[in-house]
Design a protein around this motif. Structure first.
Motif: not given
Ligand SMILES: Cc1cc2nc3c(=O)[nH]c(=O)nc-3n(C[C@H](O)[C@H](O)[C@H](O)COP(=O)(O)OP(=O)(O)OC[C@H]3O[C@@H](n4cnc5c(N)ncnc54)[C@H](O)[C@@H]3O)c2cc1C
Ligand SMILES: Nc1ncnc2c1ncn2[C@@H]1O[C@H](COP(=O)(O)O)[C@@H](O)[C@H]1O
Lengths: 325, 266
Positions: A236-244
């Motif tokens: 989901s998006r938050p994982i990408v937002d966090n740069g993970w």
């Protein structure tokens, strides 16, 4: 004011977006309830061919506003202000798309119309518009009444069926004298992002991870699961937002649309923008501690449980060694 | 240069909750800074760090309780804060963007910022409208769903060169004249954690409470046209088959499903 409905088509780089046809269905329902006509407008771009595509059963009139090739919110606001002044529609119905977010609140404000966004249902009777919408990440639904029109409302994609058939709408050009001094934003171009080595759109089996994973280090757990099952990892998006994880792993409205044989959603709540990217998967399996998580509404199989218990056990089922996280 | 950041304290709901009337019962709610506003605050602080003499002011409409959340913005680097509240808005339906734009607009008029940063949406009501409505109310330019901003151009050329994140991995590159409101999307930066020093300093920073009178806004101007008439848990459309048991049993059943679908070997 008339009892008419004006819907505003969404299009980008030459293509009508699906939600436009859904708006026609939502608009037709309102027009029937209010006893008015259904008008549609297409602003900017190749308006003639887009108008033809919009000409479905139930559409009475289509107004084309030829100005510029692509969306510009300053042009939209001017065009819609002029059109609304001319037609005096009781309802203006727009998509809750990214472009809708960029012009609808301004149009409503300029026209001094109350605005309700992201409707999943609309009901008009005796002068009151009742809008059904979700709150708290789809955990609850509310009905919001607007007692007096004229109204402006944005509509969620995927909630109404697309209008069908071939219509016989009257298609006319609407002239807008665009005040160029008031166009204070310039669209310079577009760029595609999220390319790279992996195309999650090709995967047969996606193990998809959400904020439930809590820490970057814990990703090891789902990486191991993907490894032992031969799955591809998405998120989901938050994982990408966090740069993970890189952008090309993101599923959803602003990421990729995927249709794997199996989509295993782990620690993902099922927000509408996420679901937009994966609801067409053949089989959806969700693992979530919250039995009320909206992801279960679209799941074929559900596990109410803690991913930190379930995922290690699943790794062992496939003969792997769960990493200690 | 002055940057105004709109920040909202939002409620999150616990897994199990109850509704009474048109609200979720208070005991099931936790409060936090809106996720999108956290990114907006970070963007504002980065502007201040990159430029000389950039003031960052955080503004919220909210009851006294929200000061705790507003202090988070101060702890992360905002210079001061304005909190709008009044007995007259206690009972107003704050879903109405017209009301919020009116109140925030009065603050914009008073503060005269060059740039206003808001969030794309508040994750409790997900209206997604306040920033753009505010821009139109005060006659600013705007851009919604901004996931990149060229800080230098803002400081040196007075233009907001942004990327708007459209659907399907496409970004729109747009130049927006200042003054402008930008509705910030998550992922635009990496929001910092407040340092202990920041938290300590925030305690002595000013939170200026403004009433309707102070702002010169009449009670009639903030009357809401929206009325929430019902709140309920949506009927579940789920026909999911639940895999029961302890984690080991659930995993075994899940493994069977995966094998049956033919997506794993054996
Ligand atoms: C314009 C716009 C575009 C967007 N585009 C996208 C997009 O493309 N893709 C996208 O995904 N989002 C997108 N979003 C964001 C979206 O609204 C949500 O914020 C996001 O999808 C939430 O991600 P999540 O489910 O991982 O996190 P959350 O909503 O925080 O959910 C985490 C879930 O994990 C569960 N959980 C917690 N701990 C555990 C545990 N130990 N075991 C099991 N479960 C656990 C929780 O119960 C919860 O349901 C967009 C938003 C906007 C406004
Ligand atoms: N009560 C409020 N006080 C301050 N800012 C707000 C408030 N409500 C909304 N906003 C701002 O507007 C953005 C969009 O909110 P919304 O339109 O409610 O989804 C939020 O991210 C905030 O920046």
């Amino acid at each position: 004011m008339s009892a008419d409905v004006l819907v505003v088509a969404d299009h980008r780089r030459g293509d009508l977006r699906d939600v436009s046809l859904e708006l026609l269905s939502a608009g037709r329902e309102l027009a029937d309830e209010a006893g008015g006509d259904l008008h549609a407008t297409v602003i900017s771009g190749n308006v003639e061919s887009l108008a033809e595509e919009l000409d479905r059963e139930g559409v009475d009139r289509i107004h084309t506003v030829a100005h510029g090739a692509e969306f510009n919110h300053d042009v939209y606001v001017q065009a819609l202000t002029a059109l609304a002044g001319d037609l005096e529609p009781e309802f203006i119905v727009v998509p809750n798309s990214v472009n809708g977010l960029d012009y609808a609140p301004a149009v409503a404000t300029r026209l001094d119309r109350p605005y309700v966004s992201d409707a999943v249902d609309l009901d008009y009777s005796e002068g009151t518009l009742e809008v059904t919408r979700e709150m708290y990440g789809s955990k609850v639904e509310t009905t919001v009444d607007v007692a007096e029109g004229p109204f402006a409302v944005s509509v969620r994609g995927g909630e109404w069926p697309p209008a069908e058939g071939v219509g016989d709408a009257e298609i006319t050009a609407f002239d807008v004298d665009v005040d160029e001094d008031a166009v204070r934003s310039k669209v310079k171009g577009f760029e595609e992002v999220g390319g790279g080595d992996v195309d999650i759109g090709d995967a047969e089996f996606l193990v998809s991870i959400g904020r439930g994973i809590e820490e970057e280090e814990n990703l090891e757990l789902v990486e191991e699961l993907a490894e032992v099952t031969g799955a591809t990892l998405s998120s989901s998006r938050p994982i990408v937002d966090n740069g993970w994880l890189p952008k090309n792993r993101q599923v959803g409205q602003s990421g990729k649309q995927v249709t794997p044989t199996v989509y295993l959603a782990i620690g993902i709540s099922g927000a509408v923008q996420h679901v937009a990217g994966m609801k067409a998967s053949e089989t959806i399996i969700a693992v979530n501690t919250d039995p009320n998580a909206p992801i279960f509404d679209i799941a074929d199989y559900g596990i109410v449980g803690d991913l930190f218990d379930v995922v290690p056990a699943l790794i062992e089922e496939f003969g792997g060694e769960p990493p200690s996280v | 240069m002055k940057v105004l950041v709109t920040v909202k304290e939002v409620a999150t709901v616990e897994d199990d909750f109850e509704i009474s009337g048109t609200e979720i019962e208070e005991t099931y709610l936790d409060y936090d800074l809106n996720e999108w506003d956290d990114y907006a605050v970070e963007e504002a602080v980065q502007l201040a760090e990159a430029g000389d003499d950039v003031e960052v002011v955080a503004v919220t409409i909210g009851p006294e309780r929200s000061e705790e959340t507003i202090r988070m913005a101060l702890a992360k680097g905002a210079d001061r804060a304005v909190r709008v509240w009044d007995d007259a808005i206690e009972d107003v339906e704050l879903l109405d963007v017209e009301t919020k734009a009116e109140l925030l607009g009065a603050v914009v008029e008073e503060e005269d910022p060059d740039i206003v940063l808001s969030g794309v949406q508040a994750n409790d009501d997900s209206f997604g409208a306040t920033g753009v409505a505010l821009a139109e109310t005060v006659g600013f330019e705007w851009a919604a769903v901004v996931n990149a901003l060229d800080t230098e151009k803002v400081l040196d050329e007075g233009v907001a060169s942004v990327r708007r994140e459209l659907e399907g991995g496409i970004e729109e590159l747009t130049d927006v004249e200042l003054p402008a409101v930008l509705a910030i999307q998550t992922g635009i930066n990496e929001p910092r954690y407040a340092s202990l020093r920041g938290i300590r300093q925030a305690q002595s920073k000013e939170i200026d409470v403004q009433s309707l009178d102070d702002l010169g806004v009449g009670a009639d101007d903030v009357a809401s046209s929206l009325d929430v008439t019902a709140m309920y848990e949506p009927e579940t459309e789920s026909d999911a088959q639940y895999l029961e048991g302890d984690a080991g049993e659930q995993a075994a059943k899940l493994a069977d499903v995966l094998r049956e679908k033919g997506v794993v070997g054996e």
